[in-house]
Motif scaffolding. Sequence first.
Motif, PDB file in Angstrom:
ATOM      1  N   MET A   1     -29.842  20.552  20.943  1.00 33.24           N
ATOM      2  CA  MET A   1     -28.659  19.792  20.549  1.00 33.24           C
ATOM      3  C   MET A   1     -27.830  19.462  21.792  1.00 33.24           C
ATOM      4  SD  MET A   1     -25.963  20.589  17.529  1.00 33.24           S
ATOM      5  CE  MET A   1     -24.725  21.617  18.226  1.00 33.24           C
ATOM      6  N   LYS A   2     -27.347  18.259  21.874  1.00 29.42           N
ATOM      7  CA  LYS A   2     -26.581  17.783  23.010  1.00 29.42           C
ATOM      8  C   LYS A   2     -25.153  18.333  22.951  1.00 29.42           C
ATOM      9  CE  LYS A   2     -25.471  13.369  25.117  1.00 29.42           C
ATOM     10  NZ  LYS A   2     -25.585  11.940  24.959  1.00 29.42           N
ATOM     11  N   ASP A   3     -24.671  18.877  24.086  1.00 29.46           N
ATOM     12  CA  ASP A   3     -23.298  19.390  24.137  1.00 29.46           C
ATOM     13  C   ASP A   3     -22.320  18.236  24.211  1.00 29.46           C
ATOM     14  OD1 ASP A   3     -23.953  22.056  24.042  1.00 29.46           O
ATOM     15  OD2 ASP A   3     -24.102  22.255  26.210  1.00 29.46           O
ATOM     16  N   LYS A   4     -21.315  18.286  23.363  1.00 32.18           N
ATOM     17  CA  LYS A   4     -20.255  17.278  23.374  1.00 32.18           C
ATOM     18  C   LYS A   4     -19.119  17.769  24.253  1.00 32.18           C
ATOM     19  CE  LYS A   4     -21.034  13.890  20.374  1.00 32.18           C
ATOM     20  NZ  LYS A   4     -20.775  12.512  20.569  1.00 32.18           N
ATOM     21  N   MET A   5     -18.448  16.869  24.924  1.00 32.57           N
ATOM     22  CA  MET A   5     -17.298  17.199  25.732  1.00 32.57           C
ATOM     23  C   MET A   5     -16.113  17.508  24.812  1.00 32.57           C
ATOM     24  SD  MET A   5     -15.836  14.922  28.806  1.00 32.57           S
ATOM     25  CE  MET A   5     -16.965  15.556  30.019  1.00 32.57           C
ATOM     26  N   LYS A   6     -15.334  18.519  25.156  1.00 29.32           N
ATOM     27  CA  LYS A   6     -14.182  18.902  24.347  1.00 29.32           C
ATOM     28  C   LYS A   6     -13.114  17.801  24.367  1.00 29.32           C
ATOM     29  CE  LYS A   6     -10.752  22.428  23.710  1.00 29.32           C
ATOM     30  NZ  LYS A   6     -10.186  23.683  24.153  1.00 29.32           N
ATOM     31  N   THR A   7     -12.565  17.518  23.214  1.00 34.54           N
ATOM     32  CA  THR A   7     -11.496  16.526  23.086  1.00 34.54           C
ATOM     33  C   THR A   7     -10.178  17.263  22.889  1.00 34.54           C
ATOM     34  OG1 THR A   7     -13.002  14.913  22.100  1.00 34.54           O
ATOM     35  CG2 THR A   7     -10.659  14.574  21.720  1.00 34.54           C
ATOM     36  N   ILE A   8      -9.162  16.924  23.704  1.00 34.05           N
ATOM     37  CA  ILE A   8      -7.864  17.583  23.577  1.00 34.05           C
ATOM     38  C   ILE A   8      -6.815  16.699  22.899  1.00 34.05           C
ATOM     39  CG2 ILE A   8      -8.272  19.158  25.490  1.00 34.05           C
ATOM     40  CD1 ILE A   8      -6.559  17.336  27.266  1.00 34.05           C
ATOM     41  N   GLY A   9      -7.110  15.404  22.770  1.00 35.09           N
ATOM     42  CA  GLY A   9      -6.188  14.484  22.119  1.00 35.09           C
ATOM     43  C   GLY A   9      -6.879  13.188  21.767  1.00 35.09           C
ATOM     44  N   VAL A  10      -6.285  12.459  20.803  1.00 36.56           N
ATOM     45  CA  VAL A  10      -6.861  11.189  20.354  1.00 36.56           C
ATOM     46  C   VAL A  10      -5.746  10.172  20.149  1.00 36.56           C
ATOM     47  CG1 VAL A  10      -8.158  10.019  18.532  1.00 36.56           C
ATOM     48  CG2 VAL A  10      -8.785  12.326  19.188  1.00 36.56           C
ATOM     49  N   TYR A  11      -6.002   8.954  20.602  1.00 35.36           N
ATOM     50  CA  TYR A  11      -5.113   7.820  20.346  1.00 35.36           C
ATOM     51  C   TYR A  11      -5.872   6.880  19.419  1.00 35.36           C
ATOM     52  CZ  TYR A  11      -2.353   3.609  21.126  1.00 35.36           C
ATOM     53  OH  TYR A  11      -1.581   2.487  20.949  1.00 35.36           O
ATOM     54  N   CYS A  12      -5.358   6.681  18.233  1.00 36.66           N
ATOM     55  CA  CYS A  12      -6.037   5.849  17.240  1.00 36.66           C
ATOM     56  C   CYS A  12      -5.794   4.368  17.543  1.00 36.66           C
ATOM     57  CB  CYS A  12      -5.523   6.189  15.851  1.00 36.66           C
ATOM     58  SG  CYS A  12      -6.388   5.300  14.556  1.00 36.66           S
ATOM     59  N   VAL A  13      -6.877   3.631  17.722  1.00 33.66           N
ATOM     60  CA  VAL A  13      -6.795   2.196  17.982  1.00 33.66           C
ATOM     61  C   VAL A  13      -6.931   1.425  16.665  1.00 33.66           C
ATOM     62  CG1 VAL A  13      -7.842   0.253  19.200  1.00 33.66           C
ATOM     63  CG2 VAL A  13      -7.733   2.494  20.298  1.00 33.66           C
ATOM     64  N   CYS A  14      -7.910   1.801  15.857  1.00 34.16           N
ATOM     65  CA  CYS A  14      -8.117   1.212  14.534  1.00 34.16           C
ATOM     66  C   CYS A  14      -8.879   2.234  13.691  1.00 34.16           C
ATOM     67  CB  CYS A  14      -8.862  -0.119  14.622  1.00 34.16           C
ATOM     68  SG  CYS A  14     -10.536   0.018  15.265  1.00 34.16           S
ATOM     69  N   ASN A  15      -9.281   1.867  12.495  1.00 30.26           N
ATOM     70  CA  ASN A  15      -9.934   2.843  11.618  1.00 30.26           C
ATOM     71  C   ASN A  15     -11.345   3.223  12.079  1.00 30.26           C
ATOM     72  OD1 ASN A  15     -11.109   0.433  10.916  1.00 30.26           O
ATOM     73  ND2 ASN A  15     -11.029   0.795   8.717  1.00 30.26           N
ATOM     74  N   THR A  16     -11.916   2.507  13.027  1.00 31.92           N
ATOM     75  CA  THR A  16     -13.258   2.850  13.507  1.00 31.92           C
ATOM     76  C   THR A  16     -13.307   3.220  14.984  1.00 31.92           C
ATOM     77  OG1 THR A  16     -13.739   0.520  13.964  1.00 31.92           O
ATOM     78  CG2 THR A  16     -14.400   1.386  11.796  1.00 31.92           C
ATOM     79  N   MET A  17     -12.165   3.248  15.661  1.00 32.41           N
ATOM     80  CA  MET A  17     -12.158   3.584  17.084  1.00 32.41           C
ATOM     81  C   MET A  17     -10.939   4.391  17.472  1.00 32.41           C
ATOM     82  SD  MET A  17     -12.086   1.203  20.433  1.00 32.41           S
ATOM     83  CE  MET A  17     -11.708   1.945  21.982  1.00 32.41           C
ATOM     84  N   GLY A  18     -11.194   5.422  18.248  1.00 31.75           N
ATOM     85  CA  GLY A  18     -10.124   6.218  18.829  1.00 31.75           C
ATOM     86  C   GLY A  18     -10.425   6.453  20.297  1.00 31.75           C
ATOM     87  N   ILE A  19      -9.383   6.500  21.111  1.00 25.58           N
ATOM     88  CA  ILE A  19      -9.546   6.833  22.519  1.00 25.58           C
ATOM     89  C   ILE A  19      -9.349   8.338  22.638  1.00 25.58           C
ATOM     90  CG2 ILE A  19      -8.643   6.532  24.852  1.00 25.58           C
ATOM     91  CD1 ILE A  19      -7.838   3.679  24.010  1.00 25.58           C
ATOM     92  N   CYS A  20     -10.412   9.032  23.033  1.00 27.03           N
ATOM     93  CA  CYS A  20     -10.394  10.485  23.142  1.00 27.03           C
ATOM     94  C   CYS A  20      -9.980  10.892  24.549  1.00 27.03           C
ATOM     95  CB  CYS A  20     -11.772  11.062  22.849  1.00 27.03           C
ATOM     96  SG  CYS A  20     -12.394  10.665  21.218  1.00 27.03           S
ATOM     97  N   VAL A  21      -9.042  11.829  24.640  1.00 28.85           N
ATOM     98  CA  VAL A  21      -8.633  12.402  25.919  1.00 28.85           C
ATOM     99  C   VAL A  21      -9.357  13.731  26.061  1.00 28.85           C
ATOM    100  CG1 VAL A  21      -6.704  13.294  27.266  1.00 28.85           C
ATOM    101  CG2 VAL A  21      -6.385  11.265  25.839  1.00 28.85           C
ATOM    102  N   HIS A  22     -10.113  13.889  27.145  1.00 26.27           N
ATOM    103  CA  HIS A  22     -10.902  15.094  27.364  1.00 26.27           C
ATOM    104  C   HIS A  22     -10.279  16.017  28.399  1.00 26.27           C
ATOM    105  CE1 HIS A  22     -14.074  13.254  24.993  1.00 26.27           C
ATOM    106  NE2 HIS A  22     -13.956  12.172  25.746  1.00 26.27           N
TER     107      HIS A  22
END
Length: 75
Positions: A1-22
């Motif tokens: 299984m591929k390791d995902k980078m930890k997300t510490i915050g999210v900025y919602c752009v629309c219902n299908t996209m968010g900008i993740c802060v790592h």
Amino acid sequence: MKDKMKTIGVYCVCNTMGICVHEIDCCEDRVLASANGENPQWCPMNEQTRSDGEEAELGFLFGSFFVPFSEVMRV
């Protein structure tokens, strides 16, 4: 299984996209961010005047899109 980078915050752009802060690197004034957790990239921190013209707001540039830290939701 591929390791995902930890997300510490999210900025919602629309219902299908968010900008993740790592990660936030204050020494270099940059933020590691990605769209929906894919292909993270370092983005420069920046200040931009708010729409009311009163004061500058701290955030970062994701491409040409300004993301204010005050609107990033902590995860």
